[in-house]
Design an enzyme around this catalytic site. Structure first.
Site, PDB file in Angstrom:
ATOM      1  N   ARG A 148       0.816  -1.132   0.141  1.00  0.00           N
ATOM      2  CA  ARG A 148      -0.018   0.052  -0.075  1.00  0.00           C
ATOM      3  C   ARG A 148       0.810   1.393  -0.034  1.00  0.00           C
ATOM      4  O   ARG A 148       1.529   1.445   0.815  1.00  0.00           O
ATOM      5  CB  ARG A 148      -0.841   0.080   1.196  1.00  0.00           C
ATOM      6  CG  ARG A 148      -1.783   1.206   1.463  1.00  0.00           C
ATOM      7  CD  ARG A 148      -2.988   1.287   0.849  1.00  0.00           C
ATOM      8  NE  ARG A 148      -3.918   2.182   1.142  1.00  0.00           N
ATOM      9  CZ  ARG A 148      -4.830   2.821   0.326  1.00  0.00           C
ATOM     10  NH1 ARG A 148      -5.334   2.068  -0.593  1.00  0.00           N
ATOM     11  NH2 ARG A 148      -5.928   3.575   0.849  1.00  0.00           N
ATOM     12  N   GLU A 187      -9.840 -21.986  29.558  1.00  0.00           N
ATOM     13  CA  GLU A 187      -8.718 -22.419  30.440  1.00  0.00           C
ATOM     14  C   GLU A 187      -8.191 -21.386  31.238  1.00  0.00           C
ATOM     15  O   GLU A 187      -7.158 -21.219  31.720  1.00  0.00           O
ATOM     16  CB  GLU A 187      -7.652 -22.921  29.547  1.00  0.00           C
ATOM     17  CG  GLU A 187      -8.106 -23.919  28.500  1.00  0.00           C
ATOM     18  CD  GLU A 187      -7.875 -25.346  28.807  1.00  0.00           C
ATOM     19  OE1 GLU A 187      -7.096 -25.492  30.085  1.00  0.00           O
ATOM     20  OE2 GLU A 187      -8.089 -26.480  28.325  1.00  0.00           O
TER      21      GLU A 187
END
Lengths: 671, 671
Positions: free
Chosen positions: A320, A438
């Site tokens: 870009r 977790e």
């Protein structure tokens, strides 16, 4: 319109030509070595050739995505791709990496059964559960894991499902809606069996939380068994939408006492509860190892999130072009220091946390082998505690970084980053729950500070893996900047660990002296003390282990670049702690802070010509990244345009209706 | 299972009873006054009664969501809800707030036409465009706005679409794919007209970027006109998926020269370009006002993002219980300091940025009225610059905070926050692009630092709105902590503004002395200098204006609580700047940093009993929030369970296929 063939973007190959190292060598180093990489590439190729593994350019409905995952799971079995850790560890390890990078949903579909369900059965069951394990390994049954309840997630010891011994059987009950089992992946549609945690009652006495394996669906009809209610939890964001997370209620569900996972405990034929645990703590330690394994795996989600963010963000920013000097061409945005600041620390984090995790998995495997061999030694107990402490803070550190990296990469890609085909928002949503599962990150990190506090209290100044060796050193405040920036960072971290550890200890004592119980005292001393302590412990260990891994690399050029990468990771991690270093008196005046900031800028500048080639070394194949902005050929614009052209519109589906409204407005009197 | 009726959650009403202020009074204060609130409530009720405005509990496909938005847009017209700012400002302002809170997509569908298209036509067009404006206001045409191109977003002056004067007509061309118009909302399916920016060529000379209004679809058939190609950009995350963002290519598209928006310029009948602009800068300033308006509006997106995050996060955390003292009940997680740290600063940001924005809109309306009256004064020029500078840094500050707030709220709600029905991920994705549109935040913030640098250079030490008055003060380093924490924060910010301004100035001079051009020098002096300068300017102004607004509140109890809210916002904003305050020598030793940290903890504690009632004062109605976790009755668990029960599963859709796989695995020889 012949110019339609000319890309408005810069060339990735031009960037690649600036790198100082051999790309192939770097790729092997950063992807677990040549043998593992060969296996990974083999699995990638199998998947890439099969159109079922092509990622669609649109959001799939819940039903579509689950069917697709079911079909992909069948393909994985069909191709015989390695899902069983014990049957083929090398293959399993490489294929796990591939799955993790490819699609978290499919990975979860497989891992919840092969890893979590089988793992829990193996570690908590006995001889009588061997047959089920065998069936599970051969996919003759489908397993799921039911621990979390609607009103209990973090506080697992307070779950409220009951398993009561009655007339030679176990009866499962959900006493109220809060006890509903929730979030169980594979439960809503596929599972035939469930690993269920419940409070065990024998002879009217509660014996605490135990694990059980129960059948949930009929083998022949696949219908839910009587006494159970099962359902779906609805949509979720990102890849996990393809996982059928289920809820389950027990309405006097009866089964044999064989359901009890009876390692270390049992119900006798005459209905008595017996056990070999010395204490509650002892009982819990049975599953400590398995829980750490989950967390160490999730560190990899942080690595992969950063990997995807760096791949898409850096490739697009290299291509870009926007703005430029008054009389020159526009420049690739990656040449701007601000854009480098957004993306290069992410690349460094992916690489360094990856190297850390490789070592952690190695050490953990050795630890598990010793544990399974039945070794009982004080050193192994110390190692268990250290593994638990370290995994409890590196999991939060890695997943916070990973999710933030994807958010930053989206913004760094500007508006086009917001297209679905950039994948960045979907990836961010996919990795988002890694901060929660977790162990919710903020709560989990407390386990690490608790570990360090307890080590210090007991006067234990060294640890099997050496992560607490800083306790042997005397903290010295900043005297002057060392030529190697890493030494400065490590010295500052060691000081910070002493400072936050002592401060947390003192704050706890103050609280207790003023009458707080231990629970309240801990809660009141997290922010600014225990929390930064846990993070600093995670970061310093990651930095040190990454540096150790880099030191062992033979290739000079790769080693040299990676030394810089570790230094960038180190200074970028230290930056948020500068305030505490000043408040605590590690440094005064501008020197230390300014040096750290200058060092980060300098490293971002020097790594700029290397970064596109470094991305190549860690990137997943294009079909797996599947981002229009992040393909390895640098044709971001062409990819977008190809997708846009496929969506050319002449008339809206609701054009007739719209014309009616417009017509009506023409005749409507002016208000 | 009678206990199924008992909620496992704590009571919101119990929390409410702890508040020290009158909820109704607070609600009017925080929602723009009693008159505006009455209008808002009226509009809310109209929408709530209509089932079309009920939010579905699942992700809609792109087609579904666009059709729904089209239908809702029709309803808005049918109900005669106020969309025209000039016809009914009070109604428009209240209804805009309602739309912003309800659904960003529907809001954009309406605003892009009524606000952006009509606004640009009005400000850049002349008498000859009056009829079109009239038609647009009556929804007899549908407008869209085409500025951004595939390869030019931030650098709008470099767009490459051309409008060439040929034989009395204008011919539009897209010279290559990079010039494709993109991101134009309403273009892909609805628009009949487009506001197009292109490089104007007359007599072979490029006259720079100009605005044009062109018809894009046939009035009778609604088909795309010859010479144009239009298409859709595919899916986007969040609410914006319902917006038909389109692309457009011009293939020798011809139209009358009337298309030129000719305020200040024109093409004469004999084909000459004439203009009344003194300079390029002068020409650009025509649209400066309109651009600032967009940004000031987007500050509101930050406010609303924080509002939604606080509403869902705080209500759920007040209800959710987890852990507790050893021999007591589990506690609502909002009672933990760490959870308060996650959510209370978000609540404070929503309130304070809201008060800031109310004042900003007032001042801006006065400014626009002067501008439209044709006033030409030096003071008005100064005010233009100040409005531009301030909107260029408050838009980034507010949107960064808003997106981060939604991410934090999701994580603070734990696993259940990840359910689609919590809405938090969808909201995060919805607000995500606010960081990019109307100026990518990092680039936009440079406009603010440029403004401050230029004021200082010119020796202008006061400004019409007073935001640069700090330039009159002499920066004094920290001498001791003042009883009112706000005075400490303001003093530190004023010092920081001087420090970063001087540092940026010096860094720029150093760069230029070493041979850098102005462009390079600016790019190299952003991080650690110009960037924190812009943020500090935004934050200090927000803090000061919020405090000024609170001082004017008559009700003593509301005023007293809001004074604390401003202080919490102030210290939480200052925290990330502590490092620079130490490096720069504003303070040394532990006192200042420790005081700031202690003050934040203390404020979070003292605001804890107020926060649920404060949320009630800013929250949108339940049907608009539409989050299972954030309803005002506190029945988060019941809401989830009701949704889950509607998804009870007996057999999977792919159960037969699954049984076949399982059967096959039973007979497969062992590997």
């Amino acid at each position: 319109m012949s110019a339609f063939n000319a890309s408005p973007g810069a060339s990735l190959d031009e960037w690649r030509s600036k790198a100082s190292f051999d790309g192939g060598k770097m790729r092997a180093i950063l992807q677990g070595g040549e043998d593992k990489l060969r296996l990974k590439d083999e699995y990638w190729q199998i998947m890439e050739k099969d159109p079922l593994f092509k990622k669609p350019n649109r959001h799939l409905s819940m039903e579509e995505s689950r069917l697709l995952t079911h079909q992909r799971w069948k393909k994985v079995l069909e191709y015989g791709l390695p899902c069983d850790m014990y049957a083929n560890y090398e293959g399993f390890s490489a294929f796990s990496d591939v799955l993790e990078e490819y699609d978290k949903g499919l990975q979860a579909r497989i891992q919840l059964h092969s890893g979590v369900f089988v793992g829990a059965l193996s570690s908590m069951g006995t001889e009588r559960h061997k047959e089920l394990i065998e069936k599970a390994n051969r996919n003759q049954i489908i397993g799921c894991f039911c621990l979390t309840e609607l009103s209990h997630g973090s506080n697992t010891q307070a779950i409220q499902t009951t398993a009561t011994y009655e007339k030679g059987q176990l009866v499962f009950r959900s006493p109220h809606i809060g006890a509903m089992k929730v979030w169980s992946g594979n439960l809503a549609q596929s599972a035939t069996h469930a690993l269920v945690f419940a409070q065990l009652y024998v002879g009217g006495k509660c014996e605490g939380v135990h694990g059980f394996v129960v059948q949930v669906r009929d083998e022949k009809t696949h219908r839910v068994l009587p006494g159970l209610r099962i359902g779906d939890m609805g949509e979720k964001p990102g890849h996990f939408n393809c996982i059928e997370n289920g809820w389950m209620l027990f309405e006097d569900y009866r089964c044999s006492t064989d359901a009890l996972l009876n390692k270390g405990c049992d119900i006798t034929a005459d209905g008595r509860y017996v056990h070999a645990f010395k204490s509650d703590r002892d009982k819990r330690s049975v599953s400590l190892g398995a829980l750490s394994m989950g967390r160490i795996g999730i560190v990899g989600m942080g690595v992969n999130a950063c990997r995807a963010a760096a791949t898409i963000g850096i490739r697009y920013s290299a291509v870009r072009k926007q703005f430029g000097p008054p009389d020159g061409d526009e420049l690739p945005i990656l040449t701007y220091p601000l854009q480098r600041r957004r993306l290069l620390p992410i690349l460094a984090a992916s690489i360094c946390m990856g190297l850390f995790q490789d070592k952690m998995i190695d050490l953990f495997s050795q630890y598990m082998a010793r544990l399974l061999s039945g070794e009982k030694s004080d050193e192994l107990v110390e190692l268990s505690k250290e593994v638990h402490g370290l995994s409890s803070c590196t999991k939060p550190r890695a997943t916070w970084l990973g999710v933030a990296a994807l958010a930053e990469a989206r913004a760094a890609c500007g508006g086009h980053g917001f297209l679905y085909i950039s994948r960045l928002n979907e990836l961010r949503d996919t990795y988002d729950p890694s901060q929660t599962f977790e162990g919710e990150n903020n709560i989990l990190a407390q386990q690490a500070s608790n570990y360090l506090l307890s080590q210090k209290k007991q006067g234990i100044v060294s640890s099997p893996m050496g992560t607490t060796d800083f306790l042997q050193t005397r903290p010295i405040s900043f005297k002057g900047w060392n030529a190697d920036s890493l030494e400065n960072v490590i010295a500052a971290y060691e000081w910070l660990l002493h400072y936050t550890l002592t401060k947390t200890e003192k704050a706890l004592e103050d609280r207790k002296r003023r009458g707080d119980d231990a629970f309240t005292a801990r809660n009141e001393t997290q922010i600014d003390t225990a929390h930064p302590l846990a993070l600093a412990y995670a970061e310093l260990t990651m930095i040190k282990w990454a540096e150790e891994a880099v030191k062992e690399i033979e290739d000079v050029k790769c080693r040299s670049v990676l030394h810089q990468v570790v230094r960038l990771f180190a200074v970028s991690q230290l930056q948020p702690h500068l305030t505490l270093l000043y408040i605590g008196g590690y440094c005064t005046g501008p020197e230390f802070g300014t040096r750290v900031k200058e060092e980060q800028l300098a490293l971002e500048r020097s790594l700029s010509p290397e970064c596109v080639a470094l991305v190549d070394a860690i990137a997943s194949p294009d079909f797996a990244v599947a981002s229009a902005l992040g393909t390895s050929d640098g044709r971001a614009y062409e990819n977008m345009v190809a997708d846009f052209f496929s969506r050319e519109v002449d008339r809206a589906p609701f054009a007739d209706d719209l014309l009616r409204v417009i017509e009506a407005n023409k005749t409507k009197p002016k208000l």
